[in-house]
Scaffold this active site. Structure first.
Site, PDB file in Angstrom:
ATOM      1  N   THR A 142       9.050 -25.123 -38.585  1.00 56.90           N
ATOM      2  CA  THR A 142       8.321 -25.343 -37.230  1.00 56.90           C
ATOM      3  C   THR A 142       6.607 -25.190 -37.481  1.00 56.90           C
ATOM      4  OG1 THR A 142       8.324 -22.888 -37.088  1.00 56.90           O
ATOM      5  CG2 THR A 142      10.107 -24.407 -35.907  1.00 56.90           C
ATOM      6  N   GLY A 143       6.265 -25.860 -39.029  1.00 54.29           N
ATOM      7  CA  GLY A 143       5.001 -25.795 -38.841  1.00 54.29           C
ATOM      8  C   GLY A 143       4.222 -24.787 -39.880  1.00 54.29           C
ATOM      9  N   ARG A 144       2.950 -24.730 -40.123  1.00 52.59           N
ATOM     10  CA  ARG A 144       2.147 -23.870 -40.940  1.00 52.59           C
ATOM     11  C   ARG A 144       0.990 -23.531 -39.924  1.00 52.59           C
ATOM     12  NH1 ARG A 144       4.029 -24.068 -46.023  1.00 52.59           N
ATOM     13  NH2 ARG A 144       2.144 -23.206 -46.873  1.00 52.59           N
ATOM     14  N   GLU A 179      -7.017 -17.140 -58.403  1.00 47.70           N
ATOM     15  CA  GLU A 179      -5.618 -17.445 -58.152  1.00 47.70           C
ATOM     16  C   GLU A 179      -4.704 -16.324 -58.249  1.00 47.70           C
ATOM     17  OE1 GLU A 179      -2.688 -18.322 -56.453  1.00 47.70           O
ATOM     18  OE2 GLU A 179      -4.071 -20.051 -56.414  1.00 47.70           O
ATOM     19  N   HIS A 237       3.244 -62.547 -55.119  1.00 46.59           N
ATOM     20  CA  HIS A 237       4.380 -62.669 -54.478  1.00 46.59           C
ATOM     21  C   HIS A 237       5.382 -62.699 -55.592  1.00 46.59           C
ATOM     22  CE1 HIS A 237       7.827 -64.619 -52.164  1.00 46.59           C
ATOM     23  NE2 HIS A 237       7.988 -65.363 -53.304  1.00 46.59           N
ATOM     24  N   LEU A 288      -1.329 -22.268 -61.511  1.00 46.30           N
ATOM     25  CA  LEU A 288      -2.230 -22.820 -60.635  1.00 46.30           C
ATOM     26  C   LEU A 288      -1.744 -23.955 -59.638  1.00 46.30           C
ATOM     27  CD1 LEU A 288      -5.278 -23.214 -63.267  1.00 46.30           C
ATOM     28  CD2 LEU A 288      -5.047 -21.394 -61.471  1.00 46.30           C
ATOM     29  N   VAL A 306       7.507 -33.479 -40.499  1.00 53.54           N
ATOM     30  CA  VAL A 306       7.628 -33.772 -41.759  1.00 53.54           C
ATOM     31  C   VAL A 306       8.236 -33.186 -42.893  1.00 53.54           C
ATOM     32  CG1 VAL A 306       6.199 -34.463 -43.862  1.00 53.54           C
ATOM     33  CG2 VAL A 306       5.340 -34.995 -41.677  1.00 53.54           C
ATOM     34  N   ILE A 307       8.028 -31.988 -42.748  1.00 52.02           N
ATOM     35  CA  ILE A 307       8.778 -30.907 -43.726  1.00 52.02           C
ATOM     36  C   ILE A 307      10.387 -30.897 -43.486  1.00 52.02           C
ATOM     37  CG2 ILE A 307       9.218 -28.453 -44.642  1.00 52.02           C
ATOM     38  CD1 ILE A 307       6.177 -28.241 -44.002  1.00 52.02           C
TER      39      ILE A 307
END
Length: 462
Positions: A267-269, A33, A441, A38, A179-180
């Site tokens: 507009t996305g990834r 990484e 309930h 992380l 979504v984003i």
């Protein structure tokens, strides 16, 4: 030169889960990484920080719109944007440090730096080369921007920049109604921004159930977001403090412009595989830049595997996690399986939107005979008491066998409610199985039972 059974490249949800599962199964494991922390995009600049801001801004909305009706009187809270960002960072820190603890607990070596694969069985990090019997590529995805639009992370931002603006903008234009864009647009609308969304297609949240799309857009419009649908953005002209967005309507090619303090490009990834050296190794890639794998996540190069956003399928953290576990278990000699027909999707606005399995449109297109069970949250006592009665639960079941084929929920806690349907689908349950399961309930989950009842003789409270 260190030698490992497995080296995982990338510590996002797919990568860290794969590393932990490999270690649990007795494989000597390391994870590469290059970030200072992380957790990948999800924990650092994606899922976790955005949900923190969604939660904080929803609390503000409740205080401004519902507290007085509940007898909670007093001055409405003001927004301390810097403190809200500090809260967001605290959420990030708690989660990333948690992954670091899990690495230590499971004796996983964190190889700090950016990794490449100079040859099969070798991973280079900085000046060091490490050997591994198996390499799992879990490098995730990066923001996909529009051609000719420069993201400066000041006036024109992507999702990362939108999480750390110096101040709440008066006017924000969001390019993309996925979504984003809708989650972050919702945050800033609650905080007082005038938010305008421009979408190329004629419906928001592409690929979702059409009835959910229509209802969702109406509710977001009611909350103050405005939409221009069926429009292609032509250019974004930015100064130091403002931007002008030019777009063309698909229906008649007419052009229009709109001004903004901040433009969010959502507009996305796209898969992030730069610098790995895959091309030189001869790893097969798709035209969309995804790493090609078989049913066991193996590439065409022996000993190299790939999971998550870097391969085909929905770009979802939990899909990557499932693949990470399955890949690790396969390397340990087990026979894992991921059921791609039961991968849920959630949008964390308010109300939330959750979906799993087939949509009505997909079932019609495939010629599958089906039935619909639907129940409105207006008939749910808990939802009405909590000012959360917008939306509905829809369950789709096979017309003859009653087997659940999909579920679509827009309403309170939709992302959590969805999972009893996921479990039911994993066991091949019928709608009647859900309908005959006693639900406490008063809970929101009763709406799921009522929708299941609607697939049969009918719901009780509708």
């Amino acid at each position: 030169m260190a030698q490992y059974d497995v080296i995982v490249i990338g510590s996002g949800p797919g990568g860290y889960v794969a590393a932990i599962r490999c270690a649990q199964l007795g494989l000597k494991t390391a994870c590469v990484e290059g970030r200072e922390t992380l957790g990948g995009t999800c924990l650092n600049v994606g899922c976790i920080p955005s949900k923190a801001l969604l939660h904080a801004s929803h609390m503000l909305h409740e205080a401004e719109h519902n507290f007085a009706a509940m007898g909670l009187k007093g001055k409405s809270p003001s927004v301390d944007w810097n403190q809200m960002k500090s809260y967001k960072q605290d959420s990030i820190d708690a989660n990333t440090k948690g992954i670091e603890f899990l690495f230590k607990k499971n004796k996983i070596d964190w190889l700090k730096g950016w990794g490449s694969i100079p040859a099969a069985g070798k991973v280079k990090v900085g000046d060091d080369v490490h050997e591994a019997k198996n390499i799992i590529v879990a490098t995730g995805s990066e923001v996909s921007t529009l051609p000719g639009i420069e993201v400066d992370q000041k006036v024109v931002v992507d999702s990362t920049g939108a999480l750390d603006l110096p101040k709440v903008p008066k006017k924000m234009v969001v390019i993309g109604a996925g979504v984003i864009g809708l989650e972050l647009g919702s945050v800033y609308a609650r905080l007082g921004s005038e938010v305008h969304v421009i979408e190329y297609l004629d419906a928001i949240t592409p690929g979702m159930d059409a009835e959910v799309q229509r209802t969702f857009q109406k509710l977001l419009t009611k909350q103050g977001l405005s939409f221009t649908m069926g429009a292609a953005v032509q250019k974004v002209e930015a100064t130091k403090t403002k931007a002008k967005v030019t777009y063309k309507l698909n229906k008649d090619d007419s052009e229009a412009t709109i001004d903004a303090d901040v433009v969010l490009v959502a507009t996305g990834r796209k898969p992030f595989t730069d610098g790995l050296g895959l091309e030189a190794l001869g790893v097969e890639m798709s035209p969309r830049g995804q790493i090609k794998t078989d049913g066991h996540y193996a590439t065409n190069v022996k000993g190299i595997y790939a999971i998550g956003d870097a391969i085909d399928g929905p770009m979802l953290a939990h899909k990557a996690e499932d693949e990470g576990m399955a890949c690790a278990e396969g390397l340990a000699g087990q026979k894992p399986h991921v059921n791609y027909d039961v991968i849920p999707g959630v949008i964390y606005t308010h109300p939330e939107v959750g979906s799993v399995g087939a949509t009505e449109e997909q079932l019609k297109e495939s010629g599958r005979a089906y039935k619909v069970g639907k129940f409105s949250f207006m008939g749910n006592g808990r939802a009405k008491a909590n000012f959360a009665a917008d939306g509905f639960v829809k369950i789709l079941a096979d017309k003859d066998t009653d087997r659940i084929l999909g579920a679509h929920i827009i309403g309170p806690m939709a992302g959590d409610l969805l999972h009893e349907v996921c479990v039911a689908m994993e066991f091949g349950a019928a709608a009647e199985d859900l309908a005959r399961t006693c639900h406490a309930h008063p809970t929101y989950s009763e709406a799921v039972r009522e929708a299941a009842l609607a697939c049969g003789d009918g719901p009780i409270h509708s």
